[in-house]
Design a protein around this motif. Structure first.
Motif, PDB file in Angstrom:
ATOM      1  N   UNK A  18       0.829  -1.197   0.000  1.00  0.00           N
ATOM      2  CA  UNK A  18       0.000   0.000   0.000  1.00  0.00           C
ATOM      3  C   UNK A  18       0.870   1.256   0.000  1.00  0.00           C
ATOM      4  N   UNK A  19       1.954   1.247   0.791  1.00  0.00           N
ATOM      5  CA  UNK A  19       2.862   2.386   0.801  1.00  0.00           C
ATOM      6  C   UNK A  19       3.468   2.644  -0.565  1.00  0.00           C
ATOM      7  N   UNK A  20       3.827   1.574  -1.267  1.00  0.00           N
ATOM      8  CA  UNK A  20       4.397   1.720  -2.609  1.00  0.00           C
ATOM      9  C   UNK A  20       3.356   2.237  -3.587  1.00  0.00           C
ATOM     10  N   UNK A  21       2.113   1.755  -3.451  1.00  0.00           N
ATOM     11  CA  UNK A  21       1.043   2.239  -4.320  1.00  0.00           C
ATOM     12  C   UNK A  21       0.778   3.717  -4.079  1.00  0.00           C
ATOM     13  N   UNK A  22       0.851   4.142  -2.814  1.00  0.00           N
ATOM     14  CA  UNK A  22       0.689   5.553  -2.499  1.00  0.00           C
ATOM     15  C   UNK A  22       1.830   6.368  -3.127  1.00  0.00           C
ATOM     16  N   UNK A  23       3.049   5.803  -3.115  1.00  0.00           N
ATOM     17  CA  UNK A  23       4.198   6.486  -3.722  1.00  0.00           C
ATOM     18  C   UNK A  23       3.999   6.621  -5.233  1.00  0.00           C
ATOM     19  N   UNK A  24       3.488   5.567  -5.874  1.00  0.00           N
ATOM     20  CA  UNK A  24       3.215   5.634  -7.307  1.00  0.00           C
ATOM     21  C   UNK A  24       2.199   6.725  -7.603  1.00  0.00           C
ATOM     22  N   UNK A  25       1.206   6.866  -6.720  1.00  0.00           N
ATOM     23  CA  UNK A  25       0.174   7.885  -6.942  1.00  0.00           C
ATOM     24  C   UNK A  25       0.734   9.281  -6.724  1.00  0.00           C
ATOM     25  N   UNK A  26       1.667   9.413  -5.789  1.00  0.00           N
ATOM     26  CA  UNK A  26       2.317  10.705  -5.575  1.00  0.00           C
ATOM     27  C   UNK A  26       3.064  11.127  -6.845  1.00  0.00           C
ATOM     28  N   UNK A  27       3.792  10.188  -7.460  1.00  0.00           N
ATOM     29  CA  UNK A  27       4.510  10.487  -8.701  1.00  0.00           C
ATOM     30  C   UNK A  27       3.524  10.843  -9.807  1.00  0.00           C
ATOM     31  N   UNK A  28       2.393  10.145  -9.848  1.00  0.00           N
ATOM     32  CA  UNK A  28       1.381  10.466 -10.843  1.00  0.00           C
ATOM     33  C   UNK A  28       0.880  11.891 -10.671  1.00  0.00           C
ATOM     34  N   UNK A  29       0.715  12.304  -9.417  1.00  0.00           N
ATOM     35  CA  UNK A  29       0.278  13.666  -9.158  1.00  0.00           C
ATOM     36  C   UNK A  29       1.267  14.680  -9.692  1.00  0.00           C
ATOM     37  N   UNK A  30       2.566  14.384  -9.534  1.00  0.00           N
ATOM     38  CA  UNK A  30       3.596  15.303 -10.037  1.00  0.00           C
ATOM     39  C   UNK A  30       3.541  15.391 -11.557  1.00  0.00           C
ATOM     40  N   UNK A  31       3.580  14.242 -12.236  1.00  0.00           N
ATOM     41  CA  UNK A  31       3.709  14.329 -13.696  1.00  0.00           C
ATOM     42  C   UNK A  31       2.407  14.744 -14.380  1.00  0.00           C
ATOM     43  N   UNK A  32       1.254  14.476 -13.755  1.00  0.00           N
ATOM     44  CA  UNK A  32      -0.012  14.907 -14.359  1.00  0.00           C
ATOM     45  C   UNK A  32      -0.117  16.427 -14.371  1.00  0.00           C
ATOM     46  N   UNK A  33       0.213  17.061 -13.250  1.00  0.00           N
ATOM     47  CA  UNK A  33       0.155  18.519 -13.187  1.00  0.00           C
ATOM     48  C   UNK A  33       1.352  19.146 -13.896  1.00  0.00           C
ATOM     49  N   UNK A  34       2.462  18.420 -13.962  1.00  0.00           N
ATOM     50  CA  UNK A  34       3.630  18.910 -14.687  1.00  0.00           C
ATOM     51  C   UNK A  34       3.281  19.210 -16.141  1.00  0.00           C
ATOM     52  N   UNK A  35       2.405  18.409 -16.721  1.00  0.00           N
ATOM     53  CA  UNK A  35       2.022  18.605 -18.119  1.00  0.00           C
ATOM     54  C   UNK A  35       1.435  20.000 -18.320  1.00  0.00           C
ATOM     55  N   UNK A  36       0.475  20.380 -17.463  1.00  0.00           N
ATOM     56  CA  UNK A  36      -0.117  21.706 -17.586  1.00  0.00           C
ATOM     57  C   UNK A  36       0.853  22.816 -17.237  1.00  0.00           C
TER      58      UNK A  36
END
Length: 392
Positions: A18-36
């Protein structure tokens, strides 16, 4: 007797997963907003117009939604862990491609890859956390809270990398690729024995969930919510700059403020989920989306737009996790349900940013963003219907 927390209820190997999945989601948050955040600089460096910018945002959403649909099917053949590892690499391949070409078609393909990885990881993460938590909204909002933490970080990363040059957006892209490599190193060590398996779940590969009216209503609410969410996240920096109320640097900070409020709101919704029903929370959030979107669209000075940004962030905050919880325990019974739910509800996230870009190309960005009032109103009407249907 004090109720045990979600993390406290997990065995050590599941806590690591679960901790690793949360880390993956944190990275997703960075790169998703990075696009805009980097879009204005990419537009300037590569000579892209509004239409291409809209296509880039939509390409990410297309990859996100289509892969969410097939992620469950891929897991049937490869297993959840192998599928997760494979899809997790794709966003970083896409970002690497943006560094070496300004060709519009190749950039669209690159953004498509970022969406492919995001859609699959989102599917697996939400399905696993929903299953482990018994469909509770609190852990799901915690998961999406980590996405918000990453999203808050993205504009600061861009500001740091571009402090001396607009071409510094490339360093921000390199940073996200490095984080992706770290996630690829940590993910293989997960033991996913407790993750729901497509071949062992009650529904197997059945599409019986399509008869679930609560799921369909939840998907409809999610559809119109994502019309607003994807467009706001993709065009926010450009909107502030083109409205003339913020410079490029201050627009990045305002976007980060949006995600600070989303982060606060998601953890607040996680706490409120034990006291109020999902239907009540959704109705409250949809009402706020309408109110603060109007403020953001019809005000022309910084202070009221700042107020609108904060309110919109709080209103968008808990919609995803709460709407998933609103669908009930269907995702644990039917492994394919999450993919269909995410894909069908996310079509609006594909179409709307391109519509805004096309309108802005012929008029201006403010009129383009005005399109968002239509899906916001429909989401509110569906939220009222959902509340009537679920009066508890």
């Amino acid at each position: 007797m004090k109720k045990q927390s979600f993390f406290g209820s997990l065995v050590p190997r599941d806590r690591f997963m679960v901790g690793n999945l949360f880390f993956l989601y944190l990275i997703q948050g960075i790169f998703t907003i990075l696009i805009g955040s980097i879009l204005p600089m990419m537009k300037a460096e590569y000579g892209l117009d509004y239409r291409i910018g809209g296509f880039l945002i939509s390409a990410h959403s297309i990859g996100n939604q289509l892969t969410a649909l097939i992620a469950g099917l891929v897991a049937l053949g490869l297993g959840t862990k192998r599928s997760l590892l494979m899809f997790n690499a794709m966003p970083f391949i896409g970002f690497a491609l943006t560094l070496v070409t300004g060709n519009p078609l190749l950039l669209i393909f690159a953004l498509l890859l970022t969406g492919v990885g995001r859609g699959a990881i989102s599917n697996y993460n939400n399905q696993i956390i929903s299953s482990l938590s018994g469909g509770s909204a609190a852990p799901l909002n915690m998961l999406h809270g980590f996405f918000a933490i990453g999203a808050v970080s993205a504009p600061f990363l861009v500001l740091f990398c571009t402090r001396n040059s607009d071409h510094g957006w490339r360093y921000a892209v390199i940073a996200i690729i490095v984080l992706g490599i770290i996630s690829m190193i940590s993910s293989p060590f997960m033991k996913m024995d407790s993750a729901p398996s497509a071949d062992s779940a009650e529904g197997g590969s059945s599409f019986g969930f399509l008869k679930d009216r609560q799921l369909l209503l939840s998907a409809a609410i999610m559809f119109f919510y994502q019309c607003v969410e994807a467009s706001v996240m993709g065009w926010m920096v450009t909107y502030y700059i083109d409205s003339g109320v913020a410079t490029q640097d201050s627009a990045q900070l305002l976007t980060s403020l949006l995600w600070v409020t989303i982060l606060i709101g998601r953890f607040a919704c996680s706490a409120l989920a034990s006291r109020f029903s999902s239907a009540r929370i959704i109705l409250f959030l949809c009402s706020g989306i309408i109110l603060f979107l109007i403020v953001l669209l019809f005000c022309h000075s910084l202070v009221p737009m700042l107020f609108g940004t904060i309110g919109l962030g709080l209103s968008l905050s808990g919609m995803y996790g709460t709407t998933v919880a609103n669908a009930g325990d269907v995702f644990g019974k039917y492994p394919l349900a999450m993919g269909v739910f995410v894909t069908a509800s996310g079509i609006g996230a594909i179409i709307t940013p391109s519509i805004i870009g096309a309108i802005a190309q012929h008029t201006d960005m403010r009129l383009g963003m005005g399109v968002l009032l239509f899906p916001a109103v429909i989401a509110l009407l569906l939220a009222i219907r959902n509340r009537i249907k679920n009066p508890g």
